[in-house]
Design an enzyme around this catalytic site. Structure first.
Site, PDB file in Angstrom:
ATOM      1  CE1 TYR A  17       6.094   4.948  15.093  1.00  0.00           C
ATOM      2  CE2 TYR A  17       7.847   3.370  14.652  1.00  0.00           C
ATOM      3  CZ  TYR A  17       7.150   4.174  15.535  1.00  0.00           C
ATOM      4  OH  TYR A  17       7.527   4.215  16.861  1.00  0.00           O
TER       5      TYR A  17
ATOM      6  CD  GLU B 225      12.258   6.100   4.782  1.00  0.00           C
ATOM      7  OE1 GLU B 225      12.950   6.871   5.478  1.00  0.00           O
ATOM      8  OE2 GLU B 225      12.749   5.381   3.885  1.00  0.00           O
TER       9      GLU B 225
ATOM     10  CB  THR C  70      15.802 -11.400  18.236  1.00  0.00           C
ATOM     11  OG1 THR C  70      16.530 -10.450  17.442  1.00  0.00           O
ATOM     12  CG2 THR C  70      16.291 -12.819  17.977  1.00  0.00           C
TER      13      THR C  70
ATOM     14  NE  ARG D 118      16.387 -10.209   8.150  1.00  0.00           N
ATOM     15  CZ  ARG D 118      17.523  -9.997   7.508  1.00  0.00           C
ATOM     16  NH1 ARG D 118      18.219 -10.998   7.036  1.00  0.00           N
ATOM     17  NH2 ARG D 118      17.982  -8.763   7.331  1.00  0.00           N
TER      18      ARG D 118
END
Ligand code: NAD
Ligand code: UDP
Length: 317
Positions: free
Chosen positions: A148, A150, A213, A278
């Site tokens: 997805y 790349e 997040t 992250r």
């Protein structure tokens, strides 16, 4: 019909975002050709538009050439949820790359403007935060998400090469996590997963500690940004970030979903998938400057609307 009405092609138009875009374009008086292979989308998402004589639905896979006459192309065809794009990763890359080549070829032949639905995934697991468009990203080229990430990066390359080689009217937007009615209930994305789990009283699955997040944009805001981008002059190509800069941990999102649904579902921790970013938050200064755009719908309100949709959908099922 307004004299400014255009013939607009929306690839992936029977998907979550595409169906809202088709609706908005029709409301603006345009003719809409919706092309989809129904891999993750469904006729049901656009069933309410089928009676409109300005709307046409065509089953077609964008990895094959398409010969139609249009003024504008929104290229949205591509599964967006990790579960779906990892199901057949080779087809995911083909859809992004071969699909982009085919749609760019079409745009060149008919001299249409073309907008690419790119993604915040081009930034990978970012070490610059929030992410401005000038950031080149930190993407694993060989991992589970690479088909997805790349694929979308290569599509961006193609868009800018068509611009440099053929002066095509290209527009690239990088979409950050978007949610709302008509998300697929089983597509594994966090907003749909958590809402469906909460409404069914099933455990709410938090991957890892839930400290990662994301920034969540309501679909109506996104569609407004897509249309504004298409309307920009030839000189404007992007890439432009479109997303809501409100940043939440996934644990905060789970707590909000529990509160808004009144659910007593327990939280259940599951292993964090590989290469899970992250942190993610868009820098939307450029969208403000070029498009006069900023999202208007806060997470609490957008979630309430999405929960109401899933309540109806689950009752009907
Ligand atoms: P979705 O899966 O609901 O929609 C994608 C649509 O494309 C589906 O209708 C699917 O059937 C269709 N499709 C897939 N492969 C195709 C092919 N080869 N030929 C024709 N149609 C094909 O996902 P969505 O959330 O609506 O995403 C729409 C676009 O926006 C995608 O390109 C996605 O990468 C991009 N995007 C979405 C988000 C988000 O959070 N929703 C974030 C970043 C980027
Ligand atoms: N996630 C989660 N529980 C779920 C689904 C997802 O904790 O049931 C997490 C996932 O690990 C990721 C975040 O929520 O950190 C967003 O996942 P999603 O698949 O919606 O989008 P993406 O990772 O592509 O941003």
């Amino acid at each position: 019909m307004r004299s400014t009405a255009k013939r607009v092609l929306v690839t992936g138009g029977a998907g979550f975002v595409g169906s809202h875009l088709c609706e908005r374009l029709l409301a603006q008086g345009h003719e809409v050709l919706c092309v989809d292979n129904f891999f993750t989308g469904a006729r049901a998402n656009v069933a309410h538009l089928l009676g409109d004589p300005r709307f046409e639905l065509m089953r077609h896979d964008v990895t094959f050439p398409l010969y139609v006459e249009v003024d504008e192309i929104y290229n949205l065809a591509c599964p967006a949820s990790p579960v779906h794009y990892q199901f057949d990763p080779v087809q995911t890359t083909k859809t992004s790359v071969v699909g982009a080549i085919n749609m760019l070829g079409l745009a060149k032949r008919v001299k249409a403007k073309i907008l690419q639905a790119s993604t915040s995934e081009v930034y990978g697991d970012p070490d610059v935060h929030p992410q401005p468009e000038s950031y080149w990203g930190r993407v694993n080229p060989i991992g589970f998400r690479s088909c997805y990430d790349e694929g979308k990066r290569c599509a961006e390359t193609l868009f800018f090469d068509y611009r440099r080689q053929h002066d095509l009217g290209v527009k690239v937007v990088r979409i950050f996590n978007t949610y709302g009615p008509r998300m697929h209930p089983n597509d594994g994305r966090v907003v749909s997963n958590l809402i469906v789990q909460a409404l069914k009283g099933e455990p709410i699955t938090l991957y890892g500690e839930g400290t990662q997040t994301r920034s969540f944009c309501y679909v109506d805001d996104l569609v407004d940004g897509l249309i504004r981008m298409m309307e920009t002059p030839h000189a404007v190509t992007g890439p432009v970030n479109l997303g809501n800069p409100g940043e939440f941990t996934i644990a905060e999102l789970a707590a909000l979903v529990r509160e808004l649904t009144g659910s007593a579902s327990p939280i259940e921790h599951r292993p964090l998938p590989p290469d899970d970013p992250r942190q993610r938050r868009p820098d939307i200064a450029l969208a403000g400057e070029l498009l006069g755009w900023a999202p208007a719908i806060p997470l609490r309100e957008g979630l309430a609307r999405t929960i109401a949709y899933f309540e109806r959908a689950l009752q009907a099922a």
